[in-house]
Design an enzyme around this catalytic site. Sequence first.
Site, PDB file in Angstrom:
ATOM      1  N   SER A 220      41.583  38.575  30.590  1.00 29.64           N
ATOM      2  CA  SER A 220      41.275  37.611  31.475  1.00 29.64           C
ATOM      3  C   SER A 220      41.123  36.141  31.018  1.00 29.64           C
ATOM      4  O   SER A 220      41.780  35.861  30.198  1.00 29.64           O
ATOM      5  CB  SER A 220      40.268  37.897  32.623  1.00 29.64           C
ATOM      6  N   GLU A 335      46.739  42.853  40.092  1.00 31.10           N
ATOM      7  CA  GLU A 335      45.911  42.144  39.526  1.00 31.10           C
ATOM      8  C   GLU A 335      44.986  41.519  40.605  1.00 31.10           C
ATOM      9  O   GLU A 335      43.741  41.514  40.795  1.00 31.10           O
ATOM     10  CB  GLU A 335      46.483  41.004  38.653  1.00 31.10           C
ATOM     11  N   HIS A 439      42.741  43.919  38.765  1.00 33.41           N
ATOM     12  CA  HIS A 439      41.940  43.111  37.673  1.00 33.41           C
ATOM     13  C   HIS A 439      40.884  43.710  37.199  1.00 33.41           C
ATOM     14  O   HIS A 439      40.083  44.224  37.930  1.00 33.41           O
ATOM     15  CB  HIS A 439      42.002  41.775  38.353  1.00 33.41           C
TER      16      HIS A 439
END
Length: 528
Positions: A220, A335, A439
């Site tokens: 990320s 995600e 995610h």
Amino acid sequence: MKKTILLAAAAVGLGLIAGPALAENLFADVPSGEPDIVATADGKLRGYAADGVATFLGIPYAAPPVGELRWQPPSPPQPWQETRDAGEPGASCVQTQTYGVFAARSLEEDCLTLNVFAPAADSRDTARPVMVWIHGGGLVNGRASDFDARKLVRDGDVVVVAMNYRLNVFGYFSHPALDAEGHDFGNYGTMDQQAALRWVKENIAEFGGDPGNVTLFGESAGGLAALFNVVSPAAEGLFHKMILESGVSAAPQTPLDAAQKSGLALSEALGCTDPDAVASCMRGKSVEELEAAGRFTGRAVRVVDGTVLPGQMQELLASGDYHQMPMIIGNNHDEWTWFISFGELASGKPLAAEDYEKSFAGRFGPEAAARIVQEYPLADFPSPSVAASVAGTAGNFVCPSLKVMNSAAAHGPLFVYEFMDDEAPYYFEDVSYPYGAAHTLELQYIFPMFHGTAGTPKPLSDAQERLSDAMVAYWTNFARTGNPNGEGLPQWPQWTPEAEQIQLLDVPEITTASDTGVDRKCAFWNAL
């Protein structure tokens, strides 16, 4: 089809869910191991070894960035004379917004430490590949000590380093008074990362690592941070390969004048208005006063300062003006389900149909939001949350990644994956729709039992453990040679713009395909 994804007004709601005040020490067992002494350039460290892995925690790689050192490039740490115990992690850097249970509140500026995971002393006979981890968290939160790298060391025969770095307004901030002081400015968190990489170059051989074979990897915002380093002239020669897990952002970096305008808003909110004393006034304010001044501790203004970050990251990559090297780039299939969940968990209500278009407006603007809902009509999805998830995964992750993939593939070997396990354990609360391969959920396959700072750890199934073993092997093979392939692993072909072959990391088996089963509509997003 088992997959879902998402898009939230998300970033707006990121800090609305309060995290717990206390956080678990993932390494409480470390001091029970056998003492392991290593000499660094700053002094000796006492780590602890068990099951063939030595762990060294809380190592200072820079001086505490407090007082006059706030908003300064990192300075060398103060050397120590006695052997320093390295059995406990260092403090988390200042963070006041937690993304639910992903992080925990901290008001500590003295935080520039790193953790080293290495083979035990009796097996440091050869120099191993080094993997340097940058944690995610939007550049506003997160900490190194949520990541247990011992499996990477034990199974992959590597040395791993994980760092803390300055975050939010402490790590990414520009102001005319500070920027005129004659030092590098703005991207202090990136400078911290480079200081940690220089520490690795100077010291890692003592831990059995090869300073000439360093892989920078992050997830990320940690992946985005890695990209900032790959285009930063100051990072030249500090690493040689890169792995990006969900780490490419579509968001542009902030021009200097806009970043300084934001900085002026903070100094005014703090009452620091004397032109001759603005910098000292701001440095004299407490963390609590900075937090009270507004949403500044929830921001990370990534400024194009012209030096540390010399230009827009995507443009530099497209031009080939970066440190070219082998790369792995990947995303998770779903995600954005994680980001959509913030609004539902904060309000107790799923995303409503009447708020669907609004959920895009904050990120893309009202005109683009109207076009997005036409491209992703609610009638095509089981709920607004799922619709927003599918759109958000494409617009915020997959399609921006494709741009970087095309740039990277022109200048070096590139391997691309998509994490597909839609039954991956999740450490956060349930919501009204399936998270799928959301995610952060691939992290526990690399770092066992990852659960943020305060989430609920859940074990992997036997099939998921096999996927974890394969992923660790891929990652560490790549760190060793620049190629993830190895004995006993499904072949992972190199990605090219013509073939677009993607390694689908899933259970019960890993496959290769150019189509993950979802039309990402990248032509639409690129034109938006």
